[in-house]
Design a protein around this motif. Structure first.
Motif, PDB file in Angstrom:
ATOM      1  N   ASP A 109       5.438  -8.457 -35.751  1.00 49.08           N
ATOM      2  CA  ASP A 109       6.263  -7.847 -34.702  1.00 49.08           C
ATOM      3  C   ASP A 109       6.497  -6.366 -34.984  1.00 49.08           C
ATOM      4  N   LYS A 110       6.683  -6.008 -36.244  1.00 49.54           N
ATOM      5  CA  LYS A 110       6.888  -4.589 -36.573  1.00 49.54           C
ATOM      6  C   LYS A 110       5.631  -3.769 -36.278  1.00 49.54           C
ATOM      7  N   TYR A 111       4.466  -4.326 -36.595  1.00 50.25           N
ATOM      8  CA  TYR A 111       3.230  -3.596 -36.282  1.00 50.25           C
ATOM      9  C   TYR A 111       3.137  -3.336 -34.782  1.00 50.25           C
ATOM     10  N   GLU A 112       3.552  -4.318 -33.992  1.00 47.07           N
ATOM     11  CA  GLU A 112       3.506  -4.124 -32.536  1.00 47.07           C
ATOM     12  C   GLU A 112       4.490  -3.054 -32.086  1.00 47.07           C
ATOM     13  N   ARG A 113       5.672  -3.049 -32.695  1.00 51.21           N
ATOM     14  CA  ARG A 113       6.674  -2.050 -32.329  1.00 51.21           C
ATOM     15  C   ARG A 113       6.210  -0.629 -32.657  1.00 51.21           C
ATOM     16  N   ALA A 114       5.473  -0.504 -33.770  1.00 51.99           N
ATOM     17  CA  ALA A 114       5.065   0.837 -34.213  1.00 51.99           C
ATOM     18  C   ALA A 114       3.905   1.381 -33.371  1.00 51.99           C
ATOM     19  N   ALA A 115       3.062   0.496 -32.884  1.00 50.43           N
ATOM     20  CA  ALA A 115       1.875   0.941 -32.144  1.00 50.43           C
ATOM     21  C   ALA A 115       2.298   1.720 -30.903  1.00 50.43           C
ATOM     22  N   GLY A 116       1.764   2.927 -30.768  1.00 50.17           N
ATOM     23  CA  GLY A 116       2.078   3.746 -29.602  1.00 50.17           C
ATOM     24  C   GLY A 116       3.408   4.468 -29.693  1.00 50.17           C
ATOM     25  N   ARG A 117       4.154   4.250 -30.782  1.00 50.08           N
ATOM     26  CA  ARG A 117       5.441   4.951 -30.941  1.00 50.08           C
ATOM     27  C   ARG A 117       5.521   5.741 -32.239  1.00 50.08           C
ATOM     28  N   ALA A 118       4.784   5.322 -33.260  1.00 50.78           N
ATOM     29  CA  ALA A 118       4.867   6.005 -34.556  1.00 50.78           C
ATOM     30  C   ALA A 118       3.961   7.227 -34.561  1.00 50.78           C
ATOM     31  N   ARG A 119       4.523   8.341 -34.978  1.00 51.56           N
ATOM     32  CA  ARG A 119       3.721   9.573 -35.052  1.00 51.56           C
ATOM     33  C   ARG A 119       2.922   9.651 -36.340  1.00 51.56           C
ATOM     34  N   ALA A 120       3.261   8.801 -37.291  1.00 47.19           N
ATOM     35  CA  ALA A 120       2.502   8.731 -38.544  1.00 47.19           C
ATOM     36  C   ALA A 120       1.922   7.324 -38.663  1.00 47.19           C
ATOM     37  N   ASN A 121       0.955   7.171 -39.540  1.00 47.73           N
ATOM     38  CA  ASN A 121       0.344   5.852 -39.759  1.00 47.73           C
ATOM     39  C   ASN A 121       1.350   4.933 -40.444  1.00 47.73           C
ATOM     40  N   PHE A 122       1.167   3.621 -40.270  1.00 46.64           N
ATOM     41  CA  PHE A 122       2.234   2.719 -40.688  1.00 46.64           C
ATOM     42  C   PHE A 122       1.710   1.439 -41.334  1.00 46.64           C
ATOM     43  N   ALA A 123       2.556   0.906 -42.208  1.00 48.65           N
ATOM     44  CA  ALA A 123       2.326  -0.427 -42.777  1.00 48.65           C
ATOM     45  C   ALA A 123       3.691  -1.006 -43.119  1.00 48.65           C
ATOM     46  N   PHE A 124       3.753  -2.337 -43.237  1.00 50.54           N
ATOM     47  CA  PHE A 124       5.040  -3.007 -43.420  1.00 50.54           C
ATOM     48  C   PHE A 124       4.976  -4.030 -44.542  1.00 50.54           C
TER      49      PHE A 124
END
Ligand code: DOR
Length: 448
Positions: A109-124
């Motif tokens: 769910d966090k990966y989905e929230r970050a997609a299209g909103r995070a300006r930096a690359n992400f991992a959880f």
């Protein structure tokens, strides 16, 4: 080649232990070429670095972006904007949100929230509890960047203190274990002593005596012992004391099963700052003495400490205005983390090459991140242009965090983050966010 191609000229690359001069072409989000000289193609955008330093973006392996459930303090959009302003191009986010990220579905769910909103690359991270061993055993590197275990209580309710669970976690964890180490029974005893002496109005300067050296050492030693006995892959987060340094070995990261991290605020502040800054620097583990800080710097230089991160942990100003037991622990840091480290470069304490190694190369290596963390042809163009001759005044008013304040308010850093590119897109330039939202999911492989 023109439209999607950017040529950075006259740069000084800081990479893999060397500083070299040259040009770098970005194409389709990746580093297409690096050479002493590259001719601009017709129509190609050119960014003249004018002799400034170009480094691989900072990969921050420990942030709290507060989503879901705590978004009054920060969210993925606001905090990642502050991150790119600070030269952080990738972040790895912690599970102490509401509800906590203790199931694989919650990580997804966090990966989905970050997609299209995070300006930096992400991992959880997936969070450990006293009763989710089955989830922890089942997680794969494709699902989470690591397993976070609070072996000391902090913000959120995620303490893992059941000895059998810890044994099984270290025996069976399929991924790297990232541990917060502070011995809670020691802290509770220290809190009781402080209450006897001061009542509820404990001075903030007591924080490093309550969250004491002994509490840190006891818990870090326990984590290292568990990891050795079970041959687990352990990363001990945010170390703060000279004494803990004896638990770690110097040497190349690739040869280690147990690695160590320090955070920027523990390198910058010391116990002498509580009087001035109070709860603004209250965090767990606590900022300790100036002598501890010296030992952390020495351990960073001799490779007992492998990684620098932030532990960015925003809380509202009104929460921080409360008395000792009520004020939450944690500080917002991503926007000024790299600038604060660069102060040590200006002072001749940390070479630029070492800062890049600990903040960019090492986390990429540690978490097995594909094609990031280095200036290499074919790698993603996560790039930061540093101006070491232009100062940046940090203020609450210019802090991009949702919480609207910074522990560095009033500090005039000697450097500026001139530009940040994420996946080849300019995300920050000349003191402004560009609007680009270019963060992608990190491809991590931090298998046991
Ligand atoms: O100071 C801290 N704040 N330390 C932690 O371990 C958690 C963090 C937070 O989430 O607020």
């Amino acid at each position: 080649m023109a439209e999607d191609s950017l040529l950075i000229t006259n740069a000084r690359f800081v990479n893999e232990g060397h500083i070299t001069e040259g040009n770098l072409r970005v194409r389709n989000g990746r580093i297409d070429a690096m050479a002493p000289s590259l001719a601009a193609a017709t129509g190609e955008t050119v960014l003249d670095a004018a002799g400034r330093y170009l480094v691989p973006g900072f990969i921050d392996d420990q942030v709290h972006f507060r989503e879901p459930g705590l978004t009054q303090k920060g969210d993925m959009a606001t905090e990642s904007a502050a991150a790119v302003a600070g030269g952080i191009t990738s972040f790895m986010e912690m599970p102490n949100v509401k509800p906590p990220t203790t199931h694989r579905a919650a990580v997804a769910d966090k990966y989905e929230r970050a997609a299209g909103r995070a300006r930096a690359n992400f991992a959880f991270y997936l969070g450990a509890t006293n009763d989710n061993l089955d989830e922890l055993r089942a997680v794969t590197p494709a699902e989470a960047c690591g397993i976070k275990v609070f072996m000391g209580a902090s913000t959120g309710n995620m303490l893992v203190d059941n000895p059998q669970v810890l044994e099984q976690l270290f025996a069976d964890a399929p991924l790297l274990i990232a541990a917060h180490c502070e011995h809670t029974p020691t802290i509770l005893a220290n809190e009781a002593t402080a209450r006897e002496r001061y009542g509820e109005d404990v001075p903030m300067s007591e924080h490093p005596l309550i969250r004491s050296e002994q509490a840190c050492f006891k818990s870090s030693a326990m984590a290292v012992d568990l990891a050795r006995r079970h041959d687990a892959r352990l990363h001990v987060l945010h170390l703060t004391t000279a004494r803990e340094m004896e638990l770690f070995r110097s040497g190349p990261l690739a040869a280690k099963r147990i690695t160590a991290e320090v955070c920027v605020h523990h390198l910058y502040f010391s116990a002498d700052d509580y009087e001035r800054l109070g709860a603004r620097i209250k965090c767990n583990p606590a900022v300790k003495t100036a002598a501890d800080r010296q030992s952390l710097l020495a351990a960073l230089r001799d490779d007992r400490i492998d990684v620098v991160a932030t532990d960015h942990a925003p809380h509202l100003a009104e929460e921080k205005a409360r008395s000792y037991f009520q004020a939450p622990a944690g500080l917002p840091l991503v926007q000024h983390a790299l600038l604060s480290l660069l102060e040590y470069h200006h002072d001749g304490v940390l070479p630029l090459e070492l800062i890049v190694r600990k903040a960019s190369h090492a986390p990429a290596e540690l978490f097995g991140i594909t094609d990031r963390g280095f200036l290499r042809e074919g790698y993603w163009a996560d790039l930061v242009l540093l101006d070491l001759d232009r100062p940046t005044l940090a203020t609450d008013a210019t802090a991009l965090y949702k919480c609207g304040w910074t522990p560095f308010d009033g500090v005039n850093f000697r450097s500026t983050i001139a530009a940040t590119l994420v996946n080849g897109q300019l995300a920050w330039q000349d003191g402004q966010l560009t609007g680009a939202i270019a963060g992608q999911r990190l491809d991590c492989n931090a298998a046991r």
